[in-house]
Design an enzyme around this catalytic site. Structure first.
Site, PDB file in Angstrom:
ATOM      1  N   HIS A  58      43.129  37.614  32.423  1.00 49.85           N
ATOM      2  CA  HIS A  58      42.303  37.524  31.209  1.00 49.85           C
ATOM      3  C   HIS A  58      42.949  36.558  30.218  1.00 49.85           C
ATOM      4  CE1 HIS A  58      39.935  41.367  31.855  1.00 49.85           C
ATOM      5  NE2 HIS A  58      40.968  41.624  32.628  1.00 49.85           N
ATOM      6  N   HIS A  87      42.676  38.881  38.853  1.00 53.65           N
ATOM      7  CA  HIS A  87      42.146  38.041  37.783  1.00 53.65           C
ATOM      8  C   HIS A  87      43.041  38.135  36.560  1.00 53.65           C
ATOM      9  CE1 HIS A  87      40.330  42.045  37.463  1.00 53.65           C
ATOM     10  NE2 HIS A  87      40.381  41.861  36.147  1.00 53.65           N
TER      11      HIS A  87
HETATM   12  P1  AMP Z   1      39.716  44.528  34.678  1.00 51.57           P
HETATM   13  O1  AMP Z   1      39.549  45.771  33.858  1.00 51.57           O
HETATM   14  O2  AMP Z   1      41.016  43.820  34.400  1.00 51.57           O
HETATM   15  O3  AMP Z   1      39.495  44.786  36.159  1.00 51.57           O
HETATM   16  O4  AMP Z   1      38.624  43.535  34.153  1.00 51.57           O
HETATM   17  C1  AMP Z   1      37.447  43.242  34.825  1.00 51.57           C
HETATM   18  C2  AMP Z   1      36.644  42.359  33.907  1.00 51.57           C
HETATM   19  O5  AMP Z   1      35.609  41.761  34.650  1.00 51.57           O
HETATM   20  C3  AMP Z   1      36.005  43.081  32.728  1.00 51.57           C
HETATM   21  O6  AMP Z   1      36.488  42.548  31.497  1.00 51.57           O
HETATM   22  C4  AMP Z   1      34.508  42.823  32.925  1.00 51.57           C
HETATM   23  O7  AMP Z   1      33.832  42.609  31.705  1.00 51.57           O
HETATM   24  C5  AMP Z   1      34.511  41.599  33.803  1.00 51.57           C
HETATM   25  N1  AMP Z   1      33.337  41.438  34.656  1.00 51.57           N
HETATM   26  C6  AMP Z   1      32.763  42.365  35.450  1.00 51.57           C
HETATM   27  N2  AMP Z   1      31.702  41.837  36.112  1.00 51.57           N
HETATM   28  C7  AMP Z   1      31.601  40.547  35.716  1.00 51.57           C
HETATM   29  C8  AMP Z   1      30.729  39.485  36.032  1.00 51.57           C
HETATM   30  N3  AMP Z   1      29.717  39.635  36.902  1.00 51.57           N
HETATM   31  N4  AMP Z   1      30.923  38.283  35.424  1.00 51.57           N
HETATM   32  C9  AMP Z   1      31.934  38.126  34.550  1.00 51.57           C
HETATM   33  N5  AMP Z   1      32.809  39.088  34.219  1.00 51.57           N
HETATM   34  C10 AMP Z   1      32.655  40.290  34.783  1.00 51.57           C
END
Ligand code: AMP
Ligand code: ZN
Length: 135
Positions: A101, A99
């Site tokens: 950001h 993903h």
């Molecule tokens: P990372 O640290 O790059 O793996 O970021 C994962 C991101 O996913 C974090 O910023 C979380 O806030 C976000 N996240 C986790 N669960 C969900 C969800 N169900 N819907 C939207 N965002 C999410």
């Protein structure tokens, strides 16, 4: 991937605030935003990170990131957008579905990014050589 939360969002089994979708990619709001409007772009086909995603899927993600960046800036009235991707645990990756950001930035928002360092004598040359040798 049955236990992957982003695959569940792609499949519609978990709710999300979708901002854009096409055949290969999905963009939705991060549930814990750094700033309101913080958006994630994911490939619909599961891949753990940048090291595992196919070149074709990555190209689709990159184009969606470009389009979402424009919509995000216009839609929120932001003055800029940070685009970032965590790959693997020690780079801060928590969700193991690739993903990107996108974080809207505003003049005077006070967010700070990484501190910058300096290279020691010969270190930049050595780094360049090690990385360039991998292609
Ligand atoms: P990372 O640290 O790059 O793996 O970021 C994962 C991101 O996913 C974090 O910023 C979380 O806030 C976000 N996240 C986790 N669960 C969900 C969800 N169900 N819907 C939207 N965002 C999410
Ligand atoms: Zn997944």
């Amino acid at each position: 991937m049955s236990d992957c939360i982003f695959c569940k969002i792609v499949a519609g089994e978990l709710s999300s605030h979708k901002v854009y979708e096409d055949d290969e990619t999905l963009a939705f709001l991060d549930i814990h935003p750094v700033q309101p409007g913080h958006t994630l772009v994911v490939p619909k086909r599961h891949a753990k990170n940048i090291f595992e995603i196919s070149p074709e899927n990555w190209a689709s993600v990159a184009e969606t990131v470009r389009r979402v960046a424009i919509a995000l800036e216009r839609g929120t009235g932001a003055h800029g957008v940070n685009i970032m991707m965590n790959n693997r645990e020690y780079a801060g990756q928590v969700v193991e579905h690739a993903h990107v950001h996108l974080i809207p930035r505003f003049k005077g928002d006070g967010l700070t990014l990484w501190p910058h360092g300096t290279y020691k004598e010969g270190e930049a040359e050595e780094m360049k050589r090690k990385i360039a040798a991998q292609f």
